[in-house]
Write a protein that holds these residues in place. Structure first.
Motif, PDB file in Angstrom:
ATOM      1  N   PRO A 285       4.651  19.547  30.256  1.00  0.00           N
ATOM      2  CA  PRO A 285       4.806  18.420  29.327  1.00  0.00           C
ATOM      3  C   PRO A 285       3.505  17.640  29.154  1.00  0.00           C
ATOM      4  O   PRO A 285       2.594  17.710  29.978  1.00  0.00           O
ATOM      5  CB  PRO A 285       5.880  17.557  29.998  1.00  0.00           C
ATOM      6  N   GLY A 286       3.455  16.885  28.078  1.00  0.00           N
ATOM      7  CA  GLY A 286       2.315  16.017  27.823  1.00  0.00           C
ATOM      8  C   GLY A 286       2.625  15.130  26.635  1.00  0.00           C
ATOM      9  O   GLY A 286       3.535  15.410  25.842  1.00  0.00           O
ATOM     10  N   ASP A 287       1.849  14.018  26.493  1.00  0.00           N
ATOM     11  CA  ASP A 287       2.188  13.082  25.436  1.00  0.00           C
ATOM     12  C   ASP A 287       1.952  13.666  24.049  1.00  0.00           C
ATOM     13  O   ASP A 287       2.477  13.154  23.056  1.00  0.00           O
ATOM     14  CB  ASP A 287       1.428  11.763  25.611  1.00  0.00           C
ATOM     15  N   GLY A 288       1.192  14.750  23.949  1.00  0.00           N
ATOM     16  CA  GLY A 288       0.971  15.369  22.651  1.00  0.00           C
ATOM     17  C   GLY A 288       2.115  16.246  22.183  1.00  0.00           C
ATOM     18  O   GLY A 288       2.090  16.754  21.051  1.00  0.00           O
ATOM     19  N   ILE A 289       3.137  16.450  23.037  1.00  0.00           N
ATOM     20  CA  ILE A 289       4.298  17.269  22.643  1.00  0.00           C
ATOM     21  C   ILE A 289       5.607  16.576  23.008  1.00  0.00           C
ATOM     22  O   ILE A 289       6.634  17.228  23.201  1.00  0.00           O
ATOM     23  CB  ILE A 289       4.250  18.682  23.284  1.00  0.00           C
ATOM     24  N   ASN A 290       5.592  15.269  23.070  1.00  0.00           N
ATOM     25  CA  ASN A 290       6.797  14.539  23.472  1.00  0.00           C
ATOM     26  C   ASN A 290       7.974  14.812  22.529  1.00  0.00           C
ATOM     27  O   ASN A 290       9.127  14.889  22.962  1.00  0.00           O
ATOM     28  CB  ASN A 290       6.521  13.039  23.541  1.00  0.00           C
ATOM     29  N   GLY A 291       7.694  14.936  21.245  1.00  0.00           N
ATOM     30  CA  GLY A 291       8.776  15.231  20.307  1.00  0.00           C
ATOM     31  C   GLY A 291       9.402  16.589  20.559  1.00  0.00           C
ATOM     32  O   GLY A 291      10.629  16.760  20.499  1.00  0.00           O
ATOM     33  N   ILE A 292       8.567  17.593  20.858  1.00  0.00           N
ATOM     34  CA  ILE A 292       9.077  18.933  21.154  1.00  0.00           C
ATOM     35  C   ILE A 292       9.855  18.927  22.466  1.00  0.00           C
ATOM     36  O   ILE A 292      10.916  19.560  22.578  1.00  0.00           O
ATOM     37  CB  ILE A 292       7.917  19.949  21.206  1.00  0.00           C
ATOM     38  N   MET A 293       9.361  18.211  23.455  1.00  0.00           N
ATOM     39  CA  MET A 293      10.073  18.130  24.727  1.00  0.00           C
ATOM     40  C   MET A 293      11.464  17.517  24.547  1.00  0.00           C
ATOM     41  O   MET A 293      12.434  17.957  25.170  1.00  0.00           O
ATOM     42  CB  MET A 293       9.259  17.326  25.745  1.00  0.00           C
ATOM     43  N   GLU A 294      11.585  16.536  23.694  1.00  0.00           N
ATOM     44  CA  GLU A 294      12.903  15.936  23.449  1.00  0.00           C
ATOM     45  C   GLU A 294      13.827  16.945  22.774  1.00  0.00           C
ATOM     46  O   GLU A 294      15.024  17.027  23.102  1.00  0.00           O
ATOM     47  CB  GLU A 294      12.751  14.675  22.602  1.00  0.00           C
ATOM     48  N   ALA A 295      13.300  17.711  21.848  1.00  0.00           N
ATOM     49  CA  ALA A 295      14.120  18.733  21.189  1.00  0.00           C
ATOM     50  C   ALA A 295      14.561  19.799  22.193  1.00  0.00           C
ATOM     51  O   ALA A 295      15.687  20.307  22.125  1.00  0.00           O
ATOM     52  CB  ALA A 295      13.338  19.366  20.036  1.00  0.00           C
ATOM     53  N   LEU A 296      13.701  20.123  23.130  1.00  0.00           N
ATOM     54  CA  LEU A 296      14.073  21.085  24.173  1.00  0.00           C
ATOM     55  C   LEU A 296      15.111  20.490  25.118  1.00  0.00           C
ATOM     56  O   LEU A 296      16.037  21.182  25.564  1.00  0.00           O
ATOM     57  CB  LEU A 296      12.829  21.509  24.964  1.00  0.00           C
ATOM     58  N   ARG A 297      14.963  19.182  25.430  1.00  0.00           N
ATOM     59  CA  ARG A 297      15.927  18.537  26.330  1.00  0.00           C
ATOM     60  C   ARG A 297      17.335  18.600  25.772  1.00  0.00           C
ATOM     61  O   ARG A 297      18.303  18.826  26.510  1.00  0.00           O
ATOM     62  CB  ARG A 297      15.520  17.072  26.562  1.00  0.00           C
ATOM     63  N   THR A 298      17.459  18.422  24.474  1.00  0.00           N
ATOM     64  CA  THR A 298      18.788  18.398  23.865  1.00  0.00           C
ATOM     65  C   THR A 298      19.340  19.799  23.604  1.00  0.00           C
ATOM     66  O   THR A 298      20.457  19.927  23.120  1.00  0.00           O
ATOM     67  CB  THR A 298      18.746  17.611  22.546  1.00  0.00           C
ATOM     68  N   ARG A 299      18.556  20.817  23.916  1.00  0.00           N
ATOM     69  CA  ARG A 299      19.001  22.215  23.712  1.00  0.00           C
ATOM     70  C   ARG A 299      18.861  23.028  25.004  1.00  0.00           C
ATOM     71  O   ARG A 299      18.605  24.231  24.969  1.00  0.00           O
ATOM     72  CB  ARG A 299      18.193  22.861  22.584  1.00  0.00           C
ATOM     73  N   GLN A 300      19.053  22.362  26.138  1.00  0.00           N
ATOM     74  CA  GLN A 300      18.867  23.033  27.429  1.00  0.00           C
ATOM     75  C   GLN A 300      19.811  24.199  27.634  1.00  0.00           C
ATOM     76  O   GLN A 300      19.487  25.135  28.382  1.00  0.00           O
ATOM     77  CB  GLN A 300      19.085  22.014  28.556  1.00  0.00           C
ATOM     78  N   GLU A 301      20.967  24.184  26.994  1.00  0.00           N
ATOM     79  CA  GLU A 301      21.917  25.277  27.164  1.00  0.00           C
ATOM     80  C   GLU A 301      21.515  26.509  26.366  1.00  0.00           C
ATOM     81  O   GLU A 301      22.021  27.608  26.602  1.00  0.00           O
ATOM     82  CB  GLU A 301      23.316  24.820  26.737  1.00  0.00           C
ATOM     83  N   GLN A 302      20.589  26.344  25.433  1.00  0.00           N
ATOM     84  CA  GLN A 302      20.180  27.464  24.586  1.00  0.00           C
ATOM     85  C   GLN A 302      18.817  28.031  24.958  1.00  0.00           C
ATOM     86  O   GLN A 302      18.564  29.210  24.739  1.00  0.00           O
ATOM     87  CB  GLN A 302      20.147  27.007  23.115  1.00  0.00           C
ATOM     88  N   ILE A 303      17.972  27.187  25.485  1.00  0.00           N
ATOM     89  CA  ILE A 303      16.608  27.627  25.752  1.00  0.00           C
ATOM     90  C   ILE A 303      16.095  26.935  27.010  1.00  0.00           C
ATOM     91  O   ILE A 303      16.233  25.721  27.165  1.00  0.00           O
ATOM     92  CB  ILE A 303      15.710  27.346  24.516  1.00  0.00           C
ATOM     93  N   ARG A 304      15.527  27.721  27.920  1.00  0.00           N
ATOM     94  CA  ARG A 304      15.045  27.190  29.186  1.00  0.00           C
ATOM     95  C   ARG A 304      13.582  26.772  29.062  1.00  0.00           C
ATOM     96  O   ARG A 304      12.765  27.521  28.517  1.00  0.00           O
ATOM     97  CB  ARG A 304      15.151  28.242  30.292  1.00  0.00           C
ATOM     98  N   PHE A 305      13.271  25.627  29.632  1.00  0.00           N
ATOM     99  CA  PHE A 305      11.875  25.220  29.752  1.00  0.00           C
ATOM    100  C   PHE A 305      11.467  25.394  31.202  1.00  0.00           C
ATOM    101  O   PHE A 305      12.027  24.748  32.098  1.00  0.00           O
ATOM    102  CB  PHE A 305      11.678  23.773  29.307  1.00  0.00           C
ATOM    103  N   ILE A 306      10.520  26.283  31.471  1.00  0.00           N
ATOM    104  CA  ILE A 306      10.024  26.538  32.821  1.00  0.00           C
ATOM    105  C   ILE A 306       8.734  25.752  32.997  1.00  0.00           C
ATOM    106  O   ILE A 306       7.710  26.052  32.383  1.00  0.00           O
ATOM    107  CB  ILE A 306       9.771  28.040  33.062  1.00  0.00           C
ATOM    108  N   GLN A 307       8.811  24.728  33.855  1.00  0.00           N
ATOM    109  CA  GLN A 307       7.647  23.869  34.090  1.00  0.00           C
ATOM    110  C   GLN A 307       6.656  24.565  35.022  1.00  0.00           C
ATOM    111  O   GLN A 307       7.017  25.019  36.100  1.00  0.00           O
ATOM    112  CB  GLN A 307       8.087  22.549  34.716  1.00  0.00           C
ATOM    113  N   VAL A 308       5.416  24.654  34.590  1.00  0.00           N
ATOM    114  CA  VAL A 308       4.357  25.249  35.396  1.00  0.00           C
ATOM    115  C   VAL A 308       3.430  24.150  35.901  1.00  0.00           C
ATOM    116  O   VAL A 308       3.601  22.974  35.574  1.00  0.00           O
ATOM    117  CB  VAL A 308       3.564  26.288  34.577  1.00  0.00           C
ATOM    118  N   ARG A 309       2.433  24.527  36.708  1.00  0.00           N
ATOM    119  CA  ARG A 309       1.472  23.557  37.223  1.00  0.00           C
ATOM    120  C   ARG A 309       0.119  23.653  36.517  1.00  0.00           C
ATOM    121  O   ARG A 309      -0.756  22.832  36.760  1.00  0.00           O
ATOM    122  CB  ARG A 309       1.297  23.755  38.734  1.00  0.00           C
TER     123      ARG A 309
END
Length: 584
Positions: free
Chosen positions: A25-49
């Motif tokens: 995540p990052g502040d340059g993709i906050n809108g995309i992260m919110e869209a992913l949050r609301t679709r967690q049952e359809q698409i997984r976000f794998i957080q890396v380091r």
């Protein structure tokens, strides 16, 4: 609810059956992260380091599954970090989509914070590269990005300003020419085949050949049984580029092992002495290991017409899907009754295996790296997925890990990037949670992205990470000496207690240093569940011997030692012992 541009972006990914995204995540993709949050049952976000790891994971996911790999990063430095993994995908032909953020659309190009115009930066790496100009633009661009990455087996990049991500689609006035939903998510496959004349020309060359060698690469991965039938009909040994290691099982009677510096002597002998070369789905880059131009007639099969004749001058070309091409070619080939060339290669392979076994069962201290990989090989299940890093460890795995039908294998092939294997293993474990996943990495490569051990722990991934610890950048060390005749310089590494570090991350850890206990300790480590780090302390003076060492290489090695390479005496004794073993 009014959908935003980011909602449309994520919905389009779901339409393309994307179910996993690797990113940070990052502040340059906050809108995309919110869209992913609301679709967690359809698409997984794998957080890396680290975003570089996300791109490696997307590349590996594409390689192991055949599906589109997707990575996501923020604007500026986050996007820059993706590039190494994306070049890995570009050079190995893996379909990957990279999504990045941009700064506010009306501040781009004004030296604002993190103002990197990523679409310009990605021009060389991407086969499709677009900047979103508004919410009504998203659907068109995303469909084309997914389609192009899959169609061209390359990297697509879409970047979107951060303020546009959260903008409602209804607020964006659509241009008169931009008809809604005019781009489809349907993916068509290329079913074209070569002409009859092209098949006849290729068949004539192969039928006339007396000593035929097949060079197979990753492009033949889906056509293993057909390739075996072809080898049988032509009486031809099959040499494999490293990315094609899983094309034929290593115990297949037609397999003569890998090619190049990491390869086998029988494969190199077959390439050097053949009168006909059939290249199947490979663009193996080391031109010096091919037959001399003009010495062998050549036929090449590849899905990409741009790769025809890329490494060796060919006399006939068959462009298309490897399986369909082979199925159409086979009935035109006459069985070769003379098996002499094949038998010679098979006899050589039997001798080579004996040599490898002898090297891998030594009890010398410090422990030889071959010993570790030999015992590792015995613990691999029939469904194992093996990822190897770049360096001397690539040679040990290429030679001592014997893949069976059903196994998967990959690495950073053409880019040959360090630090790839752990991200590759993470992608494999995410895609195939029920399969055994093993990463083999040197201590140099592991430390580059060792933060991804936290990713393994966070998601409870059952990955075994074998670190070959010699406190050196081994391959660079041997290249300095054997290729240039220079003393080793800048290759020594500060030692790290990887077992202690792994436990601090929350992973299991085992340290192995004695060959007498190697098999027992590896077996215990592989019986543990969850991520396990296996720290194997190995001899830093054991070189990855080429399949056929030249007089020049020996002379340069001696010159490097004479000019002051540390521990030169021990290195010479090791080299001398290895040469004696090859000759006796």
């Amino acid at each position: 609810m009014n959908k935003t541009a980011a909602d449309i972006l994520v919905d389009t990914l779901v339409d393309w059956e994307v179910n996993t995204i690797f990113g940070l995540p990052g502040d340059g993709i906050n809108g995309i992260m919110e869209a992913l949050r609301t679709r967690q049952e359809q698409i997984r976000f794998i957080q890396v380091r680290h975003e570089e790891a996300a791109a490696f994971m997307a590349c590996a996911y594409a390689k192991f599954t055949g599906k589109l790999g997707v990575c996501l990063s923020t604007s500026g430095p986050g996007g820059v970090h993706l590039l190494n993994g994306l070049y890995d995908a570009k050079l190995d032909g893996a379909p990957v989509l990279a999504i990045t953020g941009l700064q506010y659309h009306d501040l781009i190009g004004t030296y604002t914070q993190q103002d990197v115009e990523l679409d310009r930066l990605f021009m060389d790496v991407a086969v499709y590269n677009a900047r979103v100009m508004g919410p009504a633009h998203v659907e068109n661009v995303m469909n084309l990005a997914c389609r192009t990455a899959l169609a061209r087996n390359g990297v697509a990049h879409v970047t979107i300003p951060v303020d546009m991500q959260s903008q409602p689609v209804k607020d964006d006035k659509r241009s008169s020419r931009n008809v809604a939903h005019h781009v489809t998510d349907l993916q068509a496959s290329n079913i074209a085949l070569p002409t009859d004349d092209q098949f006849e020309r290729a068949a004539a060359i192969l039928n006339e050949g007396k000593k035929i060698c097949i060079l197979a690469g990753r492009g033949a991965a889906s056509a293993g049984p057909l390739l075996e039938t072809l080898a049988d009909r032509l009486g031809a040994p099959v040499a494999k580029a490293l990315l094609g290691k899983a094309v034929l099982a290593d115990d297949n009677p037609y397999n003569v092992g890998g090619v190049g510096l990491l390869g086998t002597r029988p494969a190199q002998d077959a390439l050097e002495s053949c009168d006909t070369l059939l290249i199947v789905g490979s663009s193996f880059p080391y031109i010096e290991y091919y037959p001399e131009p003009g010495k062998a007639r050549a036929v090449q099969i590849d899905a990409d017409p741009a790769r025809i004749g890329l490494r060796y001058p060919v006399d006939a070309a068959l462009v298309g899907d490897t399986g369909r091409v082979l199925a159409t070619l086979l009935p035109r080939l006459t069985p070769h009754d003379d098996r002499g060339f094949l038998t010679t290669a098979q006899d050589g392979m039997a001798e080579w295996r004996d040599l490898l076994t002898e090297r891998a069962t030594r009890t010398d201290m410090p422990m030889k790296p071959q010993v570790v990989v030999h015992h590792l090989d015995g613990l691999l299940r029939d469904n194992a997925i093996v990822a190897v890093d770049s360096g001397t460890i690539t040679a040990w795995v290429a030679r001592h890990v014997n893949l069976r039908d059903g196994m998967k294998f990959s690495c950073s092939g053409t880019l040959a990037s360090m630090a790839c294997s752990v991200p590759y293993a993470i992608a494999a474990a995410i895609a195939y949670p029920q399969r055994q996943v093993v990463a083999v990495v040197g201590d140099g490569g592991f430390t580059m992205l060792m933060g991804e051990l936290a990713t393994c722990v966070k998601y409870g991934l059952d990955i075994k990470i074998v670190i070959m610890k010699n406190d050196a950048l081994g391959m660079i060390k041997w290249e300095q000496m054997g290729m240039l005749g220079n003393p080793e310089y800048g290759c020594e590494l500060q030692t790290i207690d990887f077992a202690a570090a792994a436990r601090a991350f929350g992973a299991h850890a085992v340290t192995i240093s004695d060959p007498a206990h190697c098999q027992e300790q590896l077996t215990k480590a592989f019986a543990m569940t969850g991520p396990v780090v296996i720290e194997a302390v190995i001899d830093p003076h054991e070189p990855p011997m080429p399949p056929k060492a030249s007089v020049g290489q020996a002379a340069r090695m001696a010159k490097a030692i004479a000019r002051g390479t540390p521990d030169g005496g021990r290195i010479m004794r090791t080299l001398g012992a290895d040469v004696v073993r090859e000759l006796t």
